[in-house]
Write an enzyme that holds these catalytic residues in place. Structure first.
Site, PDB file in Angstrom:
ATOM      1  CE  LYS A 140      -4.079  -2.153   2.042  1.00  0.00           C
ATOM      2  NZ  LYS A 140      -5.103  -2.140   3.096  1.00  0.00           N
ATOM      3  CG  ASP A 198      -8.401  -0.155   3.424  1.00  0.00           C
ATOM      4  OD1 ASP A 198      -9.064  -0.943   2.717  1.00  0.00           O
ATOM      5  OD2 ASP A 198      -7.169  -0.231   3.539  1.00  0.00           O
TER       6      ASP A 198
HETATM    7  P1  NDP Z   1      -0.149  -1.955  10.214  1.00  0.00           P
HETATM    8  O1  NDP Z   1       0.977  -2.904  10.193  1.00  0.00           O
HETATM    9  O2  NDP Z   1      -0.087  -0.714   9.391  1.00  0.00           O
HETATM   10  O3  NDP Z   1      -0.387  -1.476  11.738  1.00  0.00           O
HETATM   11  C1  NDP Z   1      -0.419  -2.411  12.759  1.00  0.00           C
HETATM   12  C2  NDP Z   1      -0.933  -1.758  14.044  1.00  0.00           C
HETATM   13  O4  NDP Z   1      -1.155  -2.783  15.009  1.00  0.00           O
HETATM   14  C3  NDP Z   1       0.022  -0.773  14.683  1.00  0.00           C
HETATM   15  O5  NDP Z   1      -0.724   0.251  15.294  1.00  0.00           O
HETATM   16  C4  NDP Z   1       0.744  -1.644  15.722  1.00  0.00           C
HETATM   17  O6  NDP Z   1       1.249  -0.897  16.817  1.00  0.00           O
HETATM   18  C5  NDP Z   1      -0.407  -2.491  16.200  1.00  0.00           C
HETATM   19  N1  NDP Z   1      -0.012  -3.785  16.782  1.00  0.00           N
HETATM   20  C6  NDP Z   1       0.561  -4.848  16.177  1.00  0.00           C
HETATM   21  N2  NDP Z   1       0.698  -5.874  17.029  1.00  0.00           N
HETATM   22  C7  NDP Z   1       0.204  -5.460  18.223  1.00  0.00           C
HETATM   23  C8  NDP Z   1       0.066  -6.076  19.498  1.00  0.00           C
HETATM   24  N3  NDP Z   1       0.467  -7.334  19.722  1.00  0.00           N
HETATM   25  N4  NDP Z   1      -0.506  -5.347  20.484  1.00  0.00           N
HETATM   26  C9  NDP Z   1      -0.924  -4.086  20.280  1.00  0.00           C
HETATM   27  N5  NDP Z   1      -0.797  -3.438  19.082  1.00  0.00           N
HETATM   28  C10 NDP Z   1      -0.258  -4.133  18.078  1.00  0.00           C
HETATM   29  O7  NDP Z   1      -1.439  -2.831   9.858  1.00  0.00           O
HETATM   30  P2  NDP Z   1      -2.783  -2.336   9.145  1.00  0.00           P
HETATM   31  O8  NDP Z   1      -3.178  -1.052   9.751  1.00  0.00           O
HETATM   32  O9  NDP Z   1      -2.630  -2.432   7.680  1.00  0.00           O
HETATM   33  O10 NDP Z   1      -3.811  -3.505   9.557  1.00  0.00           O
HETATM   34  C11 NDP Z   1      -4.400  -3.524  10.840  1.00  0.00           C
HETATM   35  C12 NDP Z   1      -5.546  -4.540  10.873  1.00  0.00           C
HETATM   36  O11 NDP Z   1      -6.581  -4.128  10.003  1.00  0.00           O
HETATM   37  C13 NDP Z   1      -5.141  -5.951  10.422  1.00  0.00           C
HETATM   38  O12 NDP Z   1      -5.793  -6.888  11.243  1.00  0.00           O
HETATM   39  C14 NDP Z   1      -5.685  -6.041   9.003  1.00  0.00           C
HETATM   40  O13 NDP Z   1      -6.009  -7.365   8.632  1.00  0.00           O
HETATM   41  C15 NDP Z   1      -6.956  -5.188   9.136  1.00  0.00           C
HETATM   42  N6  NDP Z   1      -7.413  -4.645   7.853  1.00  0.00           N
HETATM   43  C16 NDP Z   1      -8.654  -5.001   7.429  1.00  0.00           C
HETATM   44  C17 NDP Z   1      -9.138  -4.530   6.232  1.00  0.00           C
HETATM   45  C18 NDP Z   1     -10.507  -4.948   5.792  1.00  0.00           C
HETATM   46  O14 NDP Z   1     -10.865  -4.670   4.639  1.00  0.00           O
HETATM   47  N7  NDP Z   1     -11.298  -5.555   6.642  1.00  0.00           N
HETATM   48  C19 NDP Z   1      -8.350  -3.626   5.380  1.00  0.00           C
HETATM   49  C20 NDP Z   1      -7.058  -3.266   5.956  1.00  0.00           C
HETATM   50  C21 NDP Z   1      -6.619  -3.784   7.147  1.00  0.00           C
HETATM   51  P3  NDP Z   1       2.717  -0.195  16.754  1.00  0.00           P
HETATM   52  O15 NDP Z   1       2.493   1.114  16.046  1.00  0.00           O
HETATM   53  O16 NDP Z   1       3.095  -0.043  18.161  1.00  0.00           O
HETATM   54  O17 NDP Z   1       3.588  -1.136  15.979  1.00  0.00           O
END
Ligand code: NDP
Length: 277
Positions: free
Chosen positions: A66, A102
């Protein structure tokens, strides 16, 4: 020859997008070809160039491309610019247009399919990654009373809240906090936009925060009852949802952008839904 579209990602084999767009095309009486492309890591532009050269008209973009797609586009929409990420591309008159559907897909699912208003409500957003950034403007456009952004890396939550404050309407408070600061506050709507569920993990949100909320929404989809949804259920959340509706609605937005007609989503959502139990 039919117009050609594709979804690009890595991995891509399990993408639902080809089936979704085929169903949309059938429902709208349109003929399109829609494939999947396994993009080589570090090779997004080469793969996108090749697809365009072969007559491709547009692409959906999924992880991990993305940000690459954002850089690849000649022009990006406001929502894509704010998210710093593009999830749909349109190739038109030699230009590459980038969009991010999204967030609007999520809001459409919440407001239209799940019948939950955001206006005037207290909203908790867990996560500050791409999906949370994409949700920011569409959430604020609905004028919630409060939007609290909580993230493991708290600086990212603060940075996002600062952007949000600049775009909020009068009457909406946008704030950021660390998980440890979440005590017994209550919210109407709680969104898990972290990727914790993809590893079967739970973001460290206290159960009390989910007590009696009207909706607990897990953005990940197809995983049944994730640890977050399980916690929400045991805390008495009135309604649980996963991101399948968001997936279908963002796809419908892309289809409408490309084809000029918005397809119905109900049947696609029903087919893809995995029971939350
Ligand atoms: P990113 O990798 O951009 O961001 C991940 C986020 O999750 C960050 O804020 C990270 O925090 C946090 N994170 C990861 N692991 C943990 C943990 N163990 N505990 C707490 N916080 C955590 O991912 P995306 O934003 O692209 O995706 C996020 C979710 O949204 C996913 O589950 C994805 O599948 C879903 N999604 C669904 C879509 C749909 O159409 N339904 C479309 C796009 C995404 P930190 O900043 O501290 O690393």
């Amino acid at each position: 020859m039919s117009d050609r579209y594709a979804v690009i990602g890595n991995p891509i084999a399990f993408s639902k997008s080809p089936a979704i767009h085929a169903a949309f095309a059938r429902a709208c009486g349109q003929e399109i070809e829609y494939g999947r492309i396994l993009g080589p890591l570090g090779g997004f532009a080469v793969a996108a160039d090749a697809f365009r050269a072969a007559g491709g008209r547009g692409m959906n973009v999924t992880a991990p491309f993305k940000l690459d797609a954002f850089g690849y586009a000649d022009e990006t929409s406001r929502s894509a610019s704010l998210a710093g990420a593009v999830n749909a591309l349109k190739f038109e008159d030699g230009r590459v247009l980038g969009e991010n559907f999204d967030g609007v897909g999520l809001v459409r699912d919440v407001a239209h399919n799940l019948q939950q208003a955001l206006a005037g409500r207290r909203v908790l957003l867990l996560g500050a990654g791409g999906a949370a950034r994409g949700a920011l403007l569409p959430f604020l456009a609905q004028a919630p009373r409060e939007l609290l952004i909580v993230n493991r890396t708290v600086q990212r939550a603060h940075a996002l809240a600062e952007v949000g404050s600049r775009h909020a309407q009068a009457g909406t408070r946008v704030m950021a906090a660390a998980y440890e600061e979440l005590q017994a506050q209550r919210f109407d709507l709680v969104f898990n936009a972290t990727s914790a569920s993809l590893q079967g993990e739970l973001p460290p949100v206290p159960a009390a925060v989910l007590e009696g909320c009207a909706l607990a929404y897990e953005l990940a989809y197809g995983r049944g009852l994730t640890p977050f949804l399980r916690l929400a259920r045991s805390a008495g959340a009135a309604q649980l949802a996963d991101g399948v509706g968001m997936l279908a609605e963002q796809a419908a937005e892309a289809f409408a952008w490309w084809r000029g007609v918005r397809p119905p989503t109900g049947e696609v959502i029903a087919q893809l839904r995995v029971p939350l139990e």
